[in-house]
Scaffold this active site. Structure first.
Site, PDB file in Angstrom:
ATOM      1  N   MET A   1     -22.619  -4.124 -41.191  1.00 25.52           N
ATOM      2  CA  MET A   1     -21.513  -3.190 -40.933  1.00 25.52           C
ATOM      3  C   MET A   1     -20.619  -3.751 -39.835  1.00 25.52           C
ATOM      4  O   MET A   1     -21.088  -4.326 -38.880  1.00 25.52           O
ATOM      5  CB  MET A   1     -22.095  -1.842 -40.488  1.00 25.52           C
ATOM      6  CG  MET A   1     -21.077  -0.756 -40.465  1.00 25.52           C
ATOM      7  SD  MET A   1     -21.771   0.841 -40.875  1.00 25.52           S
ATOM      8  CE  MET A   1     -22.135   1.507 -39.292  1.00 25.52           C
ATOM      9  N   CYS A   2     -19.322  -3.610 -40.010  1.00 20.58           N
ATOM     10  CA  CYS A   2     -18.359  -3.998 -38.999  1.00 20.58           C
ATOM     11  C   CYS A   2     -17.189  -3.034 -39.117  1.00 20.58           C
ATOM     12  O   CYS A   2     -17.097  -2.291 -40.082  1.00 20.58           O
ATOM     13  CB  CYS A   2     -17.817  -5.406 -39.221  1.00 20.58           C
ATOM     14  SG  CYS A   2     -19.035  -6.707 -39.000  1.00 20.58           S
ATOM     15  N   GLY A   3     -16.314  -3.069 -38.141  1.00 18.85           N
ATOM     16  CA  GLY A   3     -15.114  -2.245 -38.217  1.00 18.85           C
ATOM     17  C   GLY A   3     -13.895  -3.133 -38.202  1.00 18.85           C
ATOM     18  O   GLY A   3     -13.852  -4.137 -37.475  1.00 18.85           O
TER      19      GLY A   3
END
Lengths: 301, 227
Positions: free
Chosen positions: A1-3
């Site tokens: 997960m990353c933004g």
């Protein structure tokens, strides 16, 4: 997960507030990526014949003044520079290859984060809040900016593994997802002369785009090829000198949301990151389609 | 009416208040402001409350709902009304992926568009979408009905069990074992009731019906060489 987050201003009157508008967007994505963060900001263009480089040192007490003095002597041309925390922005009236060669000799440990006429890339390990305050993001001006908050999956948490990745003059890439064929692709790209510094999968995507553009593709063609050749999950935001592009893989596992008003176009992994923008209540908000390119660019002057 | 401002209170406080309220049932009507796209709003409610969210909501809004009527005046993120058991959820804007995933019962209405995987693995819920739905919608749908007033994306109803799908617009492609079926009088009637319940004024006779060809239910020995 990353933004991932991006903000492109349609209204030039907002350019003095770009950093201030963008800082809460980046920080809102802390939950998606607390390991490292970074951003690529565009603006403050250098004139014809000049290039702008963002340099970063691992040492906080690096002697930039000494380096710039030596560089001026070595290149025999005028330059301008300023320091920002452990980074420096260098503007120089010389060719890229000559500057790179001189820097490699004078300061071999130094990292060149970006090269172009407009782009500056600043990134590092730590919470988004630490990164944005370290580089005084809120005070920055510009026309557009893309950023990334990283939760590492495919490779180690390092400054080098932080996004954005430079993919050529004024181009950069941020990525949410993971590529499954990066090892093989890296080997192939090395044969084509693309250099890699990390084991990171996103660096391979960046190297891939660099290679395609070198082959004569325009950005749209390069991304079309990327849809064929990159295997894995991804939402990419790509910064260009004149704007930015967003693309999701055909399965569209990784989230993305877009918002547009008369003043700006914004993108983020989650709506939360857009909630702080002025006029967002009345913005057109939508989810980008899979395997579809979205490009916003101001008309070239 | 009880009001809650999420610019000052946390999502956890809000959800806890809903759950405490559910036990006592003193206040049926709730209104939430400044939702700001926050995740997990009004999750796990299990009493017949009326909850209005003024603004956009994030992931898993109204998840696991039982009995409550929840309205969102905005868009919702991934997994709205995921695993809903009963009650109703209405989204005035659009929904992201996996709307109504695995839901067993109740009614989910999305007035705008729904993203990919709408109604994935749905098990009895009714879902009515005013706009379009994305790819891989209703994948392995077990039961319930999915109604789409706009268009459907690729691989609609892949590996479908007994969910019935009604689509008014075009279907980009059907998934494995999903076929178009005859629209008989009882289907038009069933659809009319559903559209009325959802508040859409659309002619039920203009829809097409899709369902399972029931060819993937059991392993076929003829296919053994494929493995």
């Amino acid at each position: 997960m990353c933004g991932i987050v991006g903000l492109y201003l349609k209204n030039p009157a907002l350019e003095s507030q770009l950093g201030k508008l963008f800082e809460p967007m980046l920080q809102a994505m802390t939950d998606r990526g607390p390991d490292s963060a970074g951003f690529a900001i565009y603006g403050d263009e250098v004139g014809a014949g000049w290039i702008k480089l963002t340099l970063q040192s691992t040492a906080s007490d690096f002697d930039w003044t000494a380096l710039m003095g030596a560089l001026e002597g070595a290149l025999g041309c005028s330059l301008d520079w300023f320091q920002n925390a452990n980074a420096a922005v260098l503007k120089v009236n010389a060719a890229e290859a000559a500057v790179r060669a001189a820097l490699a000799e004078l300061a071999p440990g130094l990292r060149i984060m970006s090269v172009g006429q407009s782009i500056e890339i600043l990134k590092g390990m730590g919470l988004p809040e630490e990164i944005s305050s370290r580089f005084s993001l809120a005070k920055m001006k510009g026309s557009h900016i893309i950023g990334h908050t990283r939760m590492a999956t495919e490779s180690a948490v390092t400054m080098e593994g932080s996004h954005p990745f430079s993919t050529g003059m004024d181009l950069c890439l941020v990525h949410n997802g993971s590529l499954s064929n990066h090892f093989r692709l890296r080997q192939e790209l090395r044969r084509h002369g693309i250099e890699f510094e990390t084991e990171n999968d996103t660096e391979v995507a960046a190297g891939y785009l660099t290679w395609r553009l070198r082959q004569g593709d325009n950005l749209k063609q390069a991304l079309d090829h990327a849809l064929e050749d990159l295997d894995g999950f991804y939402t990419f935001a790509i910064g260009t000198r004149d704007g930015f592009a967003v693309i999701r893989d055909p399965v569209a596992c990784k989230p993305a949301i877009l918002a547009e008003t008369d003043d700006y176009v914004a993108m983020a992994s989650e709506y939360q990151a857009l909630a702080s923008l002025p006029g967002i209540e009345k913005a057109k908000v939508w989810e980008p389609e899979p395997a579809t390119m979205y490009i916003w660019e101001r008309k070239s002057a | 009416m009880k009001t809650f401002d999420l610019s000052s209170a946390s999502v956890r406080e809000f959800n806890q208040a809903l759950h405490d309220q559910a036990k006592q049932l003193e206040e049926r009507e709730w209104r939430v402001s400044n939702s700001g796209g926050k995740h997990n709003l009004a999750v796990g409610v299990n009493q017949p409350l009326d909850i209005v969210i003024d603004g956009h909501a994030g992931y898993y809004c109204a998840g696991m709902n039982q009995q409550a009527n929840i309205t969102v005046h905005g868009n919702v993120g991934v997994g709205v009304a995921e695993n809903m058991m009963s009650g109703s959820v209405r989204v005035k804007g659009s929904a992201s992926q996996a709307a109504g995933a695995t839901a067993h019962g109740g009614l989910l209405v999305i007035e705008g568009d729904a993203g990919a995987r709408c109604g994935i693995s749905m098990k009895g819920v009714d879902i009515v979408v005013g706009g379009n739905i994305g790819h891989m919608s209703c994948f392995m749908g077990r039961a319930g009905r999915l109604v789409v007033c706009g268009d459907a994306g690729d691989a609609l109803g892949d590996s479908l069990y007994e969910t019935v799908i009604y689509v008014k617009g075009s279907v980009k492609s059907l998934g494995a074992d999903c076929i178009e079926k005859e629209m008989r009088a009882e289907h038009i009637e069933e659809l009319r009731v559903l559209l009325d319940k959802a508040g859409f004024d659309v002619d039920p006779a203009s829809f097409k019906r899709y369902g399972s060809a029931r060819q993937l239910y059991n392993f076929k020995v003829d296919n053994a060489s494929a493995y």
